[in-house]
Write a protein that holds these residues in place. Structure first.
Motif, mmCIF file in Angstrom:
data_model
loop_
_atom_site.group_PDB
_atom_site.id
_atom_site.type_symbol
_atom_site.label_atom_id
_atom_site.label_comp_id
_atom_site.label_asym_id
_atom_site.label_seq_id
_atom_site.Cartn_x
_atom_site.Cartn_y
_atom_site.Cartn_z
ATOM 1 N N UNK A 148 33.949 78.957 22.605
ATOM 2 C CA UNK A 148 33.364 78.342 21.421
ATOM 3 C C UNK A 148 32.193 77.504 21.899
ATOM 4 N N UNK A 149 31.070 77.678 21.271
ATOM 5 C CA UNK A 149 29.914 76.896 21.682
ATOM 6 C C UNK A 149 28.629 77.453 21.131
ATOM 7 N N UNK A 150 27.541 77.144 21.813
ATOM 8 C CA UNK A 150 26.223 77.586 21.382
ATOM 9 C C UNK A 150 26.082 79.078 21.662
ATOM 10 N N UNK A 151 25.843 79.856 20.611
ATOM 11 C CA UNK A 151 25.699 81.300 20.783
ATOM 12 C C UNK A 151 24.310 81.774 20.351
ATOM 13 N N UNK A 152 23.372 80.854 20.318
ATOM 14 C CA UNK A 152 21.965 81.183 20.079
ATOM 15 C C UNK A 152 21.195 80.921 21.364
ATOM 16 N N UNK A 153 20.063 81.610 21.525
ATOM 17 C CA UNK A 153 19.320 81.540 22.774
ATOM 18 C C UNK A 153 17.846 81.223 22.544
ATOM 19 N N UNK A 154 17.228 80.695 23.583
ATOM 20 C CA UNK A 154 15.774 80.555 23.579
ATOM 21 C C UNK A 154 15.155 81.946 23.452
ATOM 22 N N UNK A 155 14.023 82.083 22.762
ATOM 23 C CA UNK A 155 13.392 83.400 22.664
ATOM 24 C C UNK A 155 12.725 83.868 23.956
ATOM 25 N N UNK A 156 12.664 83.009 24.969
ATOM 26 C CA UNK A 156 12.095 83.374 26.269
ATOM 27 C C UNK A 156 13.231 83.527 27.283
ATOM 28 N N UNK A 157 13.292 84.673 27.955
ATOM 29 C CA UNK A 157 14.368 84.949 28.906
ATOM 30 C C UNK A 157 14.379 83.949 30.057
ATOM 31 N N UNK A 158 15.553 83.739 30.638
ATOM 32 C CA UNK A 158 15.696 82.848 31.786
ATOM 33 C C UNK A 158 14.875 83.371 32.960
ATOM 34 N N UNK A 159 14.272 82.426 33.704
ATOM 35 C CA UNK A 159 13.505 82.794 34.882
ATOM 36 C C UNK A 159 12.038 83.066 34.614
ATOM 37 N N UNK A 160 11.640 83.007 33.354
ATOM 38 C CA UNK A 160 10.237 83.241 32.997
ATOM 39 C C UNK A 160 9.643 81.947 32.455
ATOM 40 N N UNK A 161 8.529 81.537 33.014
ATOM 41 C CA UNK A 161 7.919 80.272 32.623
ATOM 42 C C UNK A 161 7.104 80.429 31.337
ATOM 43 N N UNK A 162 6.970 79.330 30.623
ATOM 44 C CA UNK A 162 6.133 79.301 29.423
ATOM 45 C C UNK A 162 5.685 77.871 29.167
ATOM 46 N N UNK A 163 4.681 77.735 28.337
ATOM 47 C CA UNK A 163 4.204 76.424 27.911
ATOM 48 C C UNK A 163 4.141 76.410 26.388
ATOM 49 N N UNK A 164 4.375 75.248 25.800
ATOM 50 C CA UNK A 164 4.275 75.151 24.346
ATOM 51 C C UNK A 164 3.982 73.716 23.924
ATOM 52 N N UNK A 165 3.591 73.562 22.700
ATOM 53 C CA UNK A 165 3.384 72.252 22.081
ATOM 54 C C UNK A 165 3.583 72.450 20.584
ATOM 55 N N UNK A 166 3.692 71.361 19.854
ATOM 56 C CA UNK A 166 3.974 71.466 18.424
ATOM 57 C C UNK A 166 2.691 71.830 17.665
ATOM 58 N N UNK A 167 2.557 73.113 17.336
ATOM 59 C CA UNK A 167 1.345 73.593 16.672
ATOM 60 C C UNK A 167 1.621 74.070 15.243
ATOM 61 N N UNK A 168 2.754 73.703 14.701
ATOM 62 C CA UNK A 168 3.103 74.124 13.336
ATOM 63 C C UNK A 168 2.159 73.454 12.332
#
Length: 336
Positions: free
Chosen positions: A147-167
């Motif tokens: 039982x727990x979190x069963x949702x994932x980041x949309x970026x796979x583990x081991x792959x780098x990314x950058x983001x900021x709040x652009x909404x």
């Protein structure tokens, strides 16, 4: 005879007026009932608040007083007037203690706080599919119930990314409009992961999003939009419209396609994934002027601690999840 006829005419007119009054009011009631759904949601829950509430939910699962994380977050939203500031985690601790000690119940919260029901319904729509029971594959190939979190980041583990709040920032291709999603910048070919289990509702070219995938949650309240996928090979091999996907599945690959009426064109300057989350309380909101898109930035930060491990098939050059997962919301006749 004339008087009797006059009386009958008056009675008929009165009955007709009553009938029209009843019909008009009944029609209005039906119309109001049809329109009694949420029209707008400002989802401002911080990643810190979500982490706190999620942990409390998981740790209390199976105990006498299971703390529902959505209840905790809805209370924090009420106390903060919809905003999540420095006191939000304190509010979560406060209501968790009161619920555990029996000082108040969820029904009591609804009675005491005018907007609690609204925030609970709105936040349930955003987060409803992210926490629950599931089975996960272990190193031996067997499956363990959890039982727990069963949702994932949309970026796979081991792959780098950058983001900021652009909404909400401006966009001008085609026409001036707001950016109703969240951009996660990375490298071409980065595996893109299904955040939540659902079914592929849209697949193909969009002049704005390029190669894109639209996945609808099984409760139909959430629509995840993944755009600007890789040129030539945008999708996981075999993925097609109507397929069921499980949270954590590789569904496609990052690229920079879009901004073109011609298919398979790289017109986006920066390689990135555009991920959007649309809420649907009524099907009339799916397309048109009544769409509800929420800011995914804080959710991306929250889910960054839960990224799916993937492995590459050197022959097909496709990526796939390393460990299988069985989500009870996925129908048994899943095609993938």
């Amino acid at each position: 005879m004339r008087n009797r006829g006059l009386v009958s005419l008056i009675m008929f007119a009165f009955a007709l007026a009553v009938g029209i009054f009843w019909y008009e009011n009944k029609t209005q009631e039906v119309s109001q009932t049809k329109n009694q759904f949420i029209k707008w949601v400002d989802f401002n829950a911080s990643k810190e608040a979500m982490k706190k509430a999620c942990l409390m939910d998981i740790e209390s699962y199976g105990t006498k007083q299971h703390l529902d994380w959505i209840t905790l977050l809805a209370y924090a939203a009420v106390r903060g007037g919809g905003e999540f500031g420095s006191k939000s985690v304190t509010y979560i601790d406060e209501i968790a203690a009161k619920l555990t000690d029996g000082e108040i119940t969820e029904d009591g919260l609804r009675e005491k706080y005018q907007y609690f029901s609204y925030y609970y319904e709105a936040y349930s729509a955003v987060l409803g599919g992210m926490l629950g029971e599931y089975e996960v594959e272990d190193e031996s190939g067997g499956y363990q119930k959890k039982y727990g979190l069963k949702a994932f980041s949309p970026i796979a583990a081991g792959f780098s990314y950058q983001d900021y709040d652009d909404f909400g920032v401006g966009r001008d291709f085609g026409y001036k409009r707001q950016h109703l999603g969240h951009d996660m910048m990375g490298l071409i070919g980065t595996p893109i992961i299904a955040v939540e289990s659902g079914y592929v509702e849209a697949l193909g070219w969009n002049r704005y999003g390029g190669w894109r995938i639209g996945i609808r949650s099984f409760d139909k309240k959430r629509y995840y939009y993944y755009a600007h996928l890789r040129q030539n090979r945008p999708y996981a091999e075999g993925l097609k419209e109507g397929d069921y996907v499980t949270a954590g599945d590789v569904i496609g690959y990052m690229g920079h396609t879009g901004y073109s009426d011609k298919e398979n064109v790289n017109n986006i300057k920066t390689v990135h994934l555009h991920v959007g989350l649309q809420l649907i309380f009524d099907e009339s909101q799916k397309d048109g002027n009544n769409e509800i898109w929420v800011d995914f930035y804080q959710l991306a930060g929250f889910l960054s601690g839960h990224r799916c491990e993937v492995v590459r098939d050197d022959f097909t050059k496709e990526w796939d999840r390393k460990y299988g997962m069985k989500d009870p919301v996925v129908p048994d006749d899943a095609t993938r």
